[in-house]
Design a protein around this motif. Structure first.
Motif, PDB file in Angstrom:
ATOM      1  N   ASP A  25       6.439  -2.666 -14.144  1.00 22.08           N
ATOM      2  CA  ASP A  25       6.356  -3.817 -14.170  1.00 22.08           C
ATOM      3  C   ASP A  25       6.754  -4.634 -13.083  1.00 22.08           C
ATOM      4  N   ILE A  26       7.681  -4.212 -12.258  1.00 22.53           N
ATOM      5  CA  ILE A  26       8.172  -5.667 -11.772  1.00 22.53           C
ATOM      6  C   ILE A  26       8.556  -4.696  -9.524  1.00 22.53           C
ATOM      7  N   ASP A  27       7.180  -3.915  -9.899  1.00 21.59           N
ATOM      8  CA  ASP A  27       7.126  -3.374  -8.379  1.00 21.59           C
ATOM      9  C   ASP A  27       8.369  -2.611  -8.135  1.00 21.59           C
ATOM     10  N   MET A  28       9.455  -2.002  -7.853  1.00 22.59           N
ATOM     11  CA  MET A  28      10.981  -1.431  -8.565  1.00 22.59           C
ATOM     12  C   MET A  28       9.665   0.019  -7.602  1.00 22.59           C
ATOM     13  N   VAL A  29       8.512   0.960  -8.043  1.00 31.15           N
ATOM     14  CA  VAL A  29       8.351   2.116  -8.078  1.00 31.15           C
ATOM     15  C   VAL A  29       7.047   2.085  -6.667  1.00 31.15           C
ATOM     16  N   ILE A  43      11.927   4.161  -5.057  1.00 30.38           N
ATOM     17  CA  ILE A  43      12.054   3.275  -5.393  1.00 30.38           C
ATOM     18  C   ILE A  43      13.108   2.256  -4.495  1.00 30.38           C
ATOM     19  N   VAL A  44      13.268   1.319  -4.992  1.00 27.26           N
ATOM     20  CA  VAL A  44      13.348  -0.711  -3.888  1.00 27.26           C
ATOM     21  C   VAL A  44      13.967  -1.519  -5.310  1.00 27.26           C
ATOM     22  N   LEU A  45      15.129  -1.914  -4.991  1.00 24.67           N
ATOM     23  CA  LEU A  45      15.577  -2.513  -5.387  1.00 24.67           C
ATOM     24  C   LEU A  45      15.795  -3.931  -4.729  1.00 24.67           C
ATOM     25  N   THR A  46      16.336  -4.793  -5.961  1.00 25.79           N
ATOM     26  CA  THR A  46      16.308  -5.908  -5.846  1.00 25.79           C
ATOM     27  C   THR A  46      16.781  -6.888  -4.235  1.00 25.79           C
ATOM     28  N   ILE A  47      18.292  -6.290  -4.200  1.00 24.82           N
ATOM     29  CA  ILE A  47      18.696  -7.014  -3.259  1.00 24.82           C
ATOM     30  C   ILE A  47      19.810  -6.227  -2.456  1.00 24.82           C
ATOM     31  N   VAL A  48      20.396  -5.834  -1.282  1.00 26.21           N
ATOM     32  CA  VAL A  48      21.437  -5.002  -0.974  1.00 26.21           C
ATOM     33  C   VAL A  48      23.232  -4.959  -1.628  1.00 26.21           C
ATOM     34  N   GLY A  49      23.428  -3.474  -2.166  1.00 24.83           N
ATOM     35  CA  GLY A  49      24.612  -4.244  -3.232  1.00 24.83           C
ATOM     36  C   GLY A  49      24.368  -4.269  -4.822  1.00 24.83           C
ATOM     37  N   VAL A  77      16.471   5.649  -2.273  1.00 25.90           N
ATOM     38  CA  VAL A  77      16.854   4.143  -3.091  1.00 25.90           C
ATOM     39  C   VAL A  77      16.331   3.092  -1.648  1.00 25.90           C
ATOM     40  N   GLY A  78      15.427   2.262  -2.297  1.00 24.63           N
ATOM     41  CA  GLY A  78      15.445   1.141  -0.579  1.00 24.63           C
ATOM     42  C   GLY A  78      15.628   0.363  -1.318  1.00 24.63           C
ATOM     43  N   VAL A  79      15.582  -1.154  -0.809  1.00 25.65           N
ATOM     44  CA  VAL A  79      15.723  -2.826  -0.817  1.00 25.65           C
ATOM     45  C   VAL A  79      14.475  -3.412  -0.564  1.00 25.65           C
ATOM     46  N   MET A  80      14.110  -4.237  -1.745  1.00 26.34           N
ATOM     47  CA  MET A  80      12.568  -5.242  -1.572  1.00 26.34           C
ATOM     48  C   MET A  80      12.803  -5.820   0.200  1.00 26.34           C
ATOM     49  N   THR A  81      11.701  -6.539   0.379  1.00 27.92           N
ATOM     50  CA  THR A  81      12.077  -6.955   1.791  1.00 27.92           C
ATOM     51  C   THR A  81      11.630  -8.342   1.251  1.00 27.92           C
ATOM     52  N   PHE A  83       9.539 -10.959   1.563  1.00 26.46           N
ATOM     53  CA  PHE A  83       8.226 -11.487   1.138  1.00 26.46           C
ATOM     54  C   PHE A  83       8.305  -9.508  -0.842  1.00 26.46           C
ATOM     55  N   GLU A  84       8.547  -9.172  -0.951  1.00 27.70           N
ATOM     56  CA  GLU A  84       8.894  -9.067  -2.298  1.00 27.70           C
ATOM     57  C   GLU A  84       9.435  -9.499  -3.071  1.00 27.70           C
ATOM     58  N   ARG A  85      10.757  -9.813  -2.977  1.00 26.65           N
ATOM     59  CA  ARG A  85      11.774 -10.329  -3.701  1.00 26.65           C
ATOM     60  C   ARG A  85      11.315 -11.774  -3.766  1.00 26.65           C
ATOM     61  N   ARG A  86      10.268 -12.640  -3.348  1.00 24.59           N
ATOM     62  CA  ARG A  86       9.592 -13.754  -3.057  1.00 24.59           C
ATOM     63  C   ARG A  86       8.150 -13.502  -4.945  1.00 24.59           C
ATOM     64  N   ALA A  87       7.354 -12.478  -4.393  1.00 22.97           N
ATOM     65  CA  ALA A  87       6.673 -12.324  -5.420  1.00 22.97           C
ATOM     66  C   ALA A  87       7.524 -11.759  -6.503  1.00 22.97           C
ATOM     67  N   LEU A  88       8.097 -11.209  -6.599  1.00 26.03           N
ATOM     68  CA  LEU A  88       9.300 -10.853  -7.701  1.00 26.03           C
ATOM     69  C   LEU A  88       9.648 -11.512  -8.338  1.00 26.03           C
ATOM     70  N   THR A  89      10.784 -13.226  -8.205  1.00 30.94           N
ATOM     71  CA  THR A  89      11.279 -14.171  -8.318  1.00 30.94           C
ATOM     72  C   THR A  89       9.658 -15.268  -9.174  1.00 30.94           C
ATOM     73  N   ALA A  90       8.735 -15.071  -8.608  1.00 33.65           N
ATOM     74  CA  ALA A  90       7.820 -16.255  -9.222  1.00 33.65           C
ATOM     75  C   ALA A  90       7.121 -15.296 -10.148  1.00 33.65           C
ATOM     76  N   LYS A  91       7.256 -14.072 -10.061  1.00 30.48           N
ATOM     77  CA  LYS A  91       6.452 -12.945 -11.597  1.00 30.48           C
ATOM     78  C   LYS A  91       7.566 -13.315 -12.718  1.00 30.48           C
ATOM     79  N   LEU A  92       8.614 -13.591 -12.751  1.00 30.24           N
ATOM     80  CA  LEU A  92       9.879 -13.487 -13.544  1.00 30.24           C
ATOM     81  C   LEU A  92      10.217 -14.851 -13.292  1.00 30.24           C
ATOM     82  N   ARG A  93       9.640 -15.786 -13.015  1.00 30.91           N
ATOM     83  CA  ARG A  93       9.713 -17.202 -13.814  1.00 30.91           C
ATOM     84  C   ARG A  93       8.183 -17.646 -14.059  1.00 30.91           C
ATOM     85  N   ASP A  94       6.767 -16.835 -14.298  1.00 26.77           N
ATOM     86  CA  ASP A  94       5.819 -17.065 -14.813  1.00 26.77           C
ATOM     87  C   ASP A  94       4.882 -18.236 -14.511  1.00 26.77           C
TER      88      ASP A  94
END
Length: 206
Positions: A25-29, A43-49, A77-81, A83-94
């Motif tokens: 649901d949060i575009d990590m796959v 898959i991609v994780l939100t941040i490095v580490g 395993v990779g890491v979100m760009t 731009f992808e993190r901004r899209a994720l935070t916008a989705k999490l904030r609904d």
């Protein structure tokens, strides 16, 4: 449904332990392929580490391996760009603004303050048990341990020493224990700082 689609469905249902949302649901796959019984999952994780990296990777591996016909699993395993993190935070904030007052007249948020003019009366114990009890009733609970010298909430909740909130751009994700999101002053102090050792629950007033 193809075998790769079955793997995607299983993997997408894995829950991120920090965000508490299915990773699908949060575009990590990302890409998933299956060849001769081997599932190759990206898959991609939100941040490095990311603190939850190992758990997520293992849960993804287990989910893919649970699909009938899969004999081996390779997880990349990779890491979100950014731009992808901004899209994720916008989705999490609904769609809510980044800086929004959570305690307005229309908010369902309620604040319970546990404090005392005397030490050693069990403030931390009451706070931790109250928070967990409310969470067990299905409420969304956050706990702030604001004591500068006697923070003990992380220990009472079983949060490992050295655990810190995860930062995703301008969003902070507190550690979760017993379905309670917890933040403590002690999480932001360096280990070599004498005050970071705490003075015990007698001084804690979250």
């Amino acid at each position: 449904m193809s075998l790769a689609d079955q793997v995607r469905t299983a993997v997408s249902a894995v829950t991120d332990p920090e965000l508490r949302r299915p990773i699908g649901d949060i575009d990590m796959v990302r890409q998933i392929t299956v060849e001769d019984g081997t599932a190759h999952v990206w898959i991609v994780l939100t941040i490095v580490g990311c603190p939850a990296a190992q758990r997520i990777e293992q849960d993804v591996r287990d989910a893919a391996a649970s699909v009938a016909g899969i004999t081996d699993v390779i997880v990349e395993v990779g890491v979100m760009t950014p731009f992808e993190r901004r899209a994720l935070t916008a989705k999490l904030r609904d769609g809510r603004a980044a800086r929004q007052m959570p305690f307005g007249p229309d908010s369902l948020t309620r604040v319970i303050l546990v404090t005392s003019g005397k030490g050693g009366v069990g403030k931390s114990t009451v706070t931790a048990n109250l928070a967990v009890a409310l969470a067990q009733q299905g409420l969304r609970v956050g706990l702030v341990d604001a004591d500068v010298h006697g923070f003990s909430i992380p220990g009472l909740l079983g949060i490992p020493a050295g655990t810190q909130p995860t930062r995703i751009d301008d969003m902070m994700l507190p550690p979760v224990a017993h379905d309670v999101k917890a933040v403590s002053i002690g999480m932001f102090l360096r280990e070599e700082n004498p005050s970071s050792r705490g003075a015990g629950p007698c001084c804690t007033a979250p």
